[in-house]
Scaffold this motif. Structure first.
Motif, short mmCIF file in Angstrom:
data_model
loop_
_atom_site.label_atom_id
_atom_site.label_comp_id
_atom_site.label_asym_id
_atom_site.label_seq_id
_atom_site.Cartn_x
_atom_site.Cartn_y
_atom_site.Cartn_z
N SER A 105 19.49 96.14 50.66
CA SER A 105 20.87 96.02 51.08
C SER A 105 20.96 96.21 52.58
N ARG A 159 21.90 92.35 49.28
CA ARG A 159 23.32 92.26 49.57
C ARG A 159 23.51 92.49 51.07
N ARG A 161 26.49 92.94 54.25
CA ARG A 161 27.85 93.10 54.75
C ARG A 161 27.81 93.11 56.27
N ASP A 194 27.43 87.71 47.12
CA ASP A 194 26.48 88.71 47.59
C ASP A 194 26.58 88.97 49.09
#
Length: 280
Positions: A105, A159, A161, A194
């Motif tokens: 992540s 994932r 962000r 995702d």
């Protein structure tokens, strides 16, 4: 140490060599990109991007090419070398790149420039050129940056962000068409389940990440490491205390940002405002 003899005259850099071999094999077969796409069942533009070094493609695609060209295992071996090659990046990034490749992540904050994982070739080229790169080195770094996008592809992709400061989207490229292409691409990836894109408006005020880009990586062993970067240097942070403080600051900034839905609307609004050059 004696210089390595150049026998074939072909590139000795894994990514460039892989793309070069693809071009040579297709030229030797007398097959067009469209014909290749029709025969193998993939969009022909994918093969064009692979031959330009903009993407490596998936192992499945490369295996199909090995079968098509009658080179069992050769292209897949070159693909593995290219995918695992971190020497294409500048020294200060290499330790970080090795960890990034393992991450399950990723969280990111951008002060003024889009993250390399979301850049189009046109955007990457202009940003790197503004940093002083030119000629062969510029093209090598653009190719390397496009290769990084492979990290977000496939079933095992981590994932991701990113929080983009509004300044990132208020700083266009000189080439309007390239800028529109970048915004369109950003709007598209913002819809992926995702991948999360948020925008931090300038009206949010002062916050703890002013002036620094931040990456936080969650590794398979449960550790989190961070990488911070300004215009002049980058620093990999692995000590638990500083990493936790950075994560807390990141969470506070995320709370100030627009929601993902609102952020995508903001990006599309920027796209609408990016008018085409009237001379085109």
């Amino acid at each position: 140490m004696p210089q390595r003899r150049v026998i074939t005259g072909r590139s000795q850099e894994p990514r460039q060599r892989f793309a070069e071999e693809l071009r040579i094999l297709r030229a030797g077969s007398g097959t067009s990109l469209r014909q290749l796409g029709e025969r193998l069942g993939w969009d022909w533009s994918l093969f064009g991007k692979m031959e330009k070094g903009e993407t490596l493609g998936s192992p499945e695609v490369v295996q199909a090419l090995d079968t098509h060209y009658g080179t069992p295992g050769l292209l897949l071996a070159l693909w593995e070398l290219a995918a695992g090659d971190h020497t294409q990046f500048r020294e200060r990034y290499r330790r970080y790149m090795a960890l990034e490749a393992q991450a399950v992540s990723l969280w990111h904050f951008a002060v003024s420039v889009l993250p390399g994982l979301l850049q189009t070739p046109g955007y990457a080229r202009e940003v790197l050129a503004a940093g002083g790169l030119k000629g062969k080195e510029l093209e090598q770094q653009v190719e390397a940056r496009m290769g990084r996008r492979e990290l977000l592809e496939g079933e095992d992709a981590p994932r991701f962000r990113t929080i983009l400061s509004e300044a990132v989207l208020r700083t266009p490229l000189r080439d309007v068409r390239e800028w529109r292409e970048q915004l369109e691409y950003l709007g598209d990836v913002a819809e992926r389940p995702d991948l999360t894109v948020q925008v931090l408006l300038q009206s949010a005020g002062l916050h703890g990440l002013l002036g620094v880009d931040v990456w936080c990586l969650l590794l398979p062993d449960g550790r989190t490491v961070a990488y911070t970067e300004n215009g002049y240097r980058g620093e990999l942070i692995e000590e638990a205390g500083p990493v936790v403080r950075l994560q807390n600051t990141y969470d506070a900034v995320r709370d100030l940002a627009l929601t993902p839905v609102e952020s995508r609307k903001f990006i599309l609004r920027m796209l609408e405002e990016a008018t085409c050059d009237p001379s085109t």
